[in-house]
Design a protein around this motif. Structure first.
Motif, PDB file in Angstrom:
ATOM      1  N   THR A 147       0.807  -1.226   0.000  1.00 37.92           N
ATOM      2  CA  THR A 147       0.000   0.000   0.000  1.00 37.92           C
ATOM      3  C   THR A 147       0.836   1.271   0.000  1.00 37.92           C
ATOM      4  N   GLU A 148       2.025   1.230   0.605  1.00 34.06           N
ATOM      5  CA  GLU A 148       2.814   2.452   0.752  1.00 34.06           C
ATOM      6  C   GLU A 148       3.941   2.625  -0.269  1.00 34.06           C
ATOM      7  N   ASP A 149       4.481   1.530  -0.794  1.00 37.66           N
ATOM      8  CA  ASP A 149       5.715   1.646  -1.568  1.00 37.66           C
ATOM      9  C   ASP A 149       5.734   0.949  -2.929  1.00 37.66           C
ATOM     10  N   ALA A 150       5.035  -0.144  -3.057  1.00 43.16           N
ATOM     11  CA  ALA A 150       5.183  -1.012  -4.232  1.00 43.16           C
ATOM     12  C   ALA A 150       4.916  -0.288  -5.550  1.00 43.16           C
ATOM     13  N   HIS A 151       3.857   0.490  -5.620  1.00 41.26           N
ATOM     14  CA  HIS A 151       3.508   1.155  -6.884  1.00 41.26           C
ATOM     15  C   HIS A 151       4.639   2.068  -7.363  1.00 41.26           C
ATOM     16  N   ARG A 152       5.133   2.882  -6.479  1.00 38.30           N
ATOM     17  CA  ARG A 152       6.216   3.816  -6.832  1.00 38.30           C
ATOM     18  C   ARG A 152       7.460   3.070  -7.311  1.00 38.30           C
ATOM     19  N   LEU A 153       7.844   2.032  -6.599  1.00 39.68           N
ATOM     20  CA  LEU A 153       9.054   1.303  -6.950  1.00 39.68           C
ATOM     21  C   LEU A 153       8.890   0.505  -8.250  1.00 39.68           C
ATOM     22  N   ARG A 154       7.698  -0.002  -8.486  1.00 39.62           N
ATOM     23  CA  ARG A 154       7.446  -0.708  -9.756  1.00 39.62           C
ATOM     24  C   ARG A 154       7.474   0.268 -10.925  1.00 39.62           C
ATOM     25  N   GLU A 155       6.936   1.441 -10.722  1.00 43.73           N
ATOM     26  CA  GLU A 155       6.936   2.465 -11.781  1.00 43.73           C
ATOM     27  C   GLU A 155       8.354   2.879 -12.151  1.00 43.73           C
TER      28      GLU A 155
END
Length: 103
Positions: A72-80
């Motif tokens: 919820t806090e980090d995965a999206h940003r790091l995948r992008e």
């Protein structure tokens, strides 16, 4: 203990650049979230039908709640970050493993 495993098949044309980025930037960024205890990167030795080279990165965390917090806090940003740096050059899939025993 839980292991968040990310298996990636990377195009050979960017493999060396990707490997350097993973070791120097991405894995340290994931660990900097404070949600994982350590990471292990392995090269998959079985040849795939698809071209490219396959790696597995295993991030160890203490519990399921911490892993959910990472999502919820980090995965999206790091995948992008990976998608923008290596567009159309890799395919990843993720699995979650629960450690049942260690010897």
């Amino acid at each position: 203990m839980y292991i968040y495993n990310v298996t990636t098949n990377i195009d050979e044309s960017v493999q060396e650049e990707w490997l350097k980025w993973m070791k120097e930037t991405h894995i340290p960024d994931v660990l900097a979230t404070g949600k994982f205890l350590n990471a292990k990167m392995c090269k998959v030795l079985i040849e795939e039908e698809m071209s490219g080279v396959t790696y597995s990165v295993q991030f160890t965390t203490t519990d399921r709640q911490t892993l959910e917090k990472y999502y919820t806090e980090d995965a999206h940003r790091l995948r992008e970050d990976a998608l923008s740096k290596f567009p159309n050059k890799f395919v990843s899939f993720r699995t979650e493993l629960e450690v049942v025993s260690e010897h």
